[in-house]
Design a protein around this motif. Structure first.
Motif, PDB file in Angstrom:
ATOM      1  N   LYS A  48      40.152  56.538  33.623  1.00  0.00           N
ATOM      2  CA  LYS A  48      39.888  55.552  34.670  1.00  0.00           C
ATOM      3  C   LYS A  48      39.260  54.316  34.035  1.00  0.00           C
ATOM      4  O   LYS A  48      38.041  54.131  34.056  1.00  0.00           O
ATOM      5  N   PRO A  49      40.093  53.462  33.427  1.00  0.00           N
ATOM      6  CA  PRO A  49      39.513  52.247  32.842  1.00  0.00           C
ATOM      7  C   PRO A  49      38.870  51.398  33.946  1.00  0.00           C
ATOM      8  O   PRO A  49      39.310  51.415  35.088  1.00  0.00           O
ATOM      9  N   GLU A  50      37.818  50.686  33.563  1.00  0.00           N
ATOM     10  CA  GLU A  50      37.153  49.791  34.506  1.00  0.00           C
ATOM     11  C   GLU A  50      37.636  48.377  34.214  1.00  0.00           C
ATOM     12  O   GLU A  50      37.357  47.830  33.145  1.00  0.00           O
ATOM     13  N   MET A  51      38.369  47.820  35.158  1.00  0.00           N
ATOM     14  CA  MET A  51      38.873  46.459  34.998  1.00  0.00           C
ATOM     15  C   MET A  51      38.567  45.664  36.253  1.00  0.00           C
ATOM     16  O   MET A  51      38.719  46.165  37.365  1.00  0.00           O
ATOM     17  N   VAL A  52      38.133  44.444  36.018  1.00  0.00           N
ATOM     18  CA  VAL A  52      37.790  43.519  37.099  1.00  0.00           C
ATOM     19  C   VAL A  52      38.539  42.217  36.850  1.00  0.00           C
ATOM     20  O   VAL A  52      38.597  41.738  35.716  1.00  0.00           O
ATOM     21  N   VAL A  53      39.109  41.660  37.894  1.00  0.00           N
ATOM     22  CA  VAL A  53      39.718  40.336  37.823  1.00  0.00           C
ATOM     23  C   VAL A  53      38.879  39.424  38.707  1.00  0.00           C
ATOM     24  O   VAL A  53      38.712  39.693  39.904  1.00  0.00           O
ATOM     25  N   VAL A  54      38.324  38.364  38.105  1.00  0.00           N
ATOM     26  CA  VAL A  54      37.557  37.387  38.871  1.00  0.00           C
ATOM     27  C   VAL A  54      38.386  36.105  38.937  1.00  0.00           C
ATOM     28  O   VAL A  54      38.673  35.489  37.913  1.00  0.00           O
ATOM     29  N   PHE A  55      38.792  35.740  40.141  1.00  0.00           N
ATOM     30  CA  PHE A  55      39.593  34.541  40.353  1.00  0.00           C
ATOM     31  C   PHE A  55      38.666  33.344  40.478  1.00  0.00           C
ATOM     32  O   PHE A  55      37.768  33.320  41.327  1.00  0.00           O
ATOM     33  N   MET A  56      38.894  32.355  39.613  1.00  0.00           N
ATOM     34  CA  MET A  56      38.081  31.142  39.599  1.00  0.00           C
ATOM     35  C   MET A  56      39.005  29.922  39.545  1.00  0.00           C
ATOM     36  O   MET A  56      40.216  30.053  39.377  1.00  0.00           O
ATOM     37  N   ASP A  57      38.427  28.771  39.645  1.00  0.00           N
ATOM     38  CA  ASP A  57      39.136  27.494  39.559  1.00  0.00           C
ATOM     39  C   ASP A  57      40.329  27.495  40.532  1.00  0.00           C
ATOM     40  O   ASP A  57      40.238  28.049  41.610  1.00  0.00           O
ATOM     41  N   SER A  58      41.453  26.893  40.155  1.00  0.00           N
ATOM     42  CA  SER A  58      42.573  26.715  41.087  1.00  0.00           C
ATOM     43  C   SER A  58      43.303  28.012  41.426  1.00  0.00           C
ATOM     44  O   SER A  58      44.097  28.032  42.370  1.00  0.00           O
TER      45      SER A  58
ATOM     46  N   THR B  62      36.770  45.949  31.098  1.00  0.00           N
ATOM     47  CA  THR B  62      37.272  44.596  30.874  1.00  0.00           C
ATOM     48  C   THR B  62      37.130  43.747  32.122  1.00  0.00           C
ATOM     49  O   THR B  62      37.365  44.215  33.232  1.00  0.00           O
ATOM     50  N   ILE B  63      36.755  42.486  31.916  1.00  0.00           N
ATOM     51  CA  ILE B  63      36.774  41.492  32.986  1.00  0.00           C
ATOM     52  C   ILE B  63      37.798  40.428  32.592  1.00  0.00           C
ATOM     53  O   ILE B  63      37.783  39.923  31.475  1.00  0.00           O
ATOM     54  N   PHE B  64      38.696  40.134  33.514  1.00  0.00           N
ATOM     55  CA  PHE B  64      39.687  39.085  33.316  1.00  0.00           C
ATOM     56  C   PHE B  64      39.227  37.850  34.088  1.00  0.00           C
ATOM     57  O   PHE B  64      39.087  37.892  35.307  1.00  0.00           O
ATOM     58  N   ASP B  65      38.961  36.778  33.362  1.00  0.00           N
ATOM     59  CA  ASP B  65      38.561  35.489  33.930  1.00  0.00           C
ATOM     60  C   ASP B  65      39.859  34.767  34.285  1.00  0.00           C
ATOM     61  O   ASP B  65      40.483  34.130  33.443  1.00  0.00           O
ATOM     62  N   PHE B  66      40.299  34.906  35.536  1.00  0.00           N
ATOM     63  CA  PHE B  66      41.624  34.456  35.971  1.00  0.00           C
ATOM     64  C   PHE B  66      41.524  33.065  36.574  1.00  0.00           C
ATOM     65  O   PHE B  66      40.908  32.879  37.621  1.00  0.00           O
ATOM     66  N   ARG B  67      42.141  32.081  35.885  1.00  0.00           N
ATOM     67  CA  ARG B  67      42.088  30.693  36.372  1.00  0.00           C
ATOM     68  C   ARG B  67      43.459  30.047  36.509  1.00  0.00           C
ATOM     69  O   ARG B  67      43.549  28.862  36.789  1.00  0.00           O
ATOM     70  N   ASP B  68      44.512  30.798  36.275  1.00  0.00           N
ATOM     71  CA  ASP B  68      45.871  30.248  36.355  1.00  0.00           C
ATOM     72  C   ASP B  68      46.213  29.989  37.813  1.00  0.00           C
ATOM     73  O   ASP B  68      46.311  30.925  38.606  1.00  0.00           O
ATOM     74  N   GLY B  69      46.422  28.720  38.168  1.00  0.00           N
ATOM     75  CA  GLY B  69      46.719  28.351  39.540  1.00  0.00           C
ATOM     76  C   GLY B  69      48.172  28.006  39.805  1.00  0.00           C
ATOM     77  O   GLY B  69      48.507  27.527  40.889  1.00  0.00           O
ATOM     78  N   LYS B  70      49.056  28.278  38.835  1.00  0.00           N
ATOM     79  CA  LYS B  70      50.483  27.999  39.020  1.00  0.00           C
ATOM     80  C   LYS B  70      51.176  29.304  39.416  1.00  0.00           C
ATOM     81  O   LYS B  70      51.133  30.281  38.660  1.00  0.00           O
TER      82      LYS B  70
END
Length: 168
Positions: free
Chosen positions: A76-86, A42-50
């Protein structure tokens, strides 16, 4: 000030409730969607800036990684968090513009990031967004991998079979 403290208390209560609900998951059999899977990518497209809601979202991502149902599918699940935007602002050690309450939330955010890295969750930051929002590269923790463009990283992970989960 009382409203800020009450908001923080409410957020902490919500986190504990979510954590309790997720930790009661017994196995993958509870989810028809997980039946037959051999791995979780899973890839989490993380854009929450609050800071308040981002902390809740980040803890939920981490709880998802640790959930027994996910672990039953893949040790061993493969998880990635990509921080974008704010959301890139939350990664920076430059926090003068945040309120005292938000800085407390961000300290917990940092601790959660550290635990996630230790658990094996991959963290990446979009440097295009960091530059756009004026985040100095040296203010970002070294455990977070830098990618030039978060969209390209997201595209690559999806082409490798990672499911996309938006976090806005």
């Amino acid at each position: 000030m009382n409203n800020s403290i009450n908001s923080l208390r409410l957020a902490v209560l919500l986190i504990f409730c979510l954590t309790g609900l997720l930790s009661t998951s017994a196995s993958a059999e509870q989810y028809d969607s997980l039946k037959g899977l051999k791995s979780v990518r899973t890839i989490f497209d993380f854009r929450d800036g609050k800071p308040g809601s981002a902390l809740i979202h980040l803890k939920l991502v981490h709880d998802t990684f640790r959930d027994q149902a996910i672990q039953a599918v893949s040790d061993k699940p493969e998880m990635v968090v990509v921080f974008m935007d704010s959301s890139v602002l939350l990664l920076s050690s430059d926090r003068d513009k945040f309120s005292e309450v938000d800085r407390m939330r961000l300290e917990e955010f940092d601790q959660t990031l550290e635990t996630m890295v230790k658990d094996g969750v991959r963290l990446e930051v979009c440097m295009f967004a960091a530059n756009l929002w004026g985040v100095r590269p040296e203010s970002i923790p070294v455990d977070i991998d830098r990618v030039a463009n978060g969209w390209i990283a997201s595209l690559g992970y999806q082409q490798k079979g990672f499911a996309l989960v938006p976090v806005f």
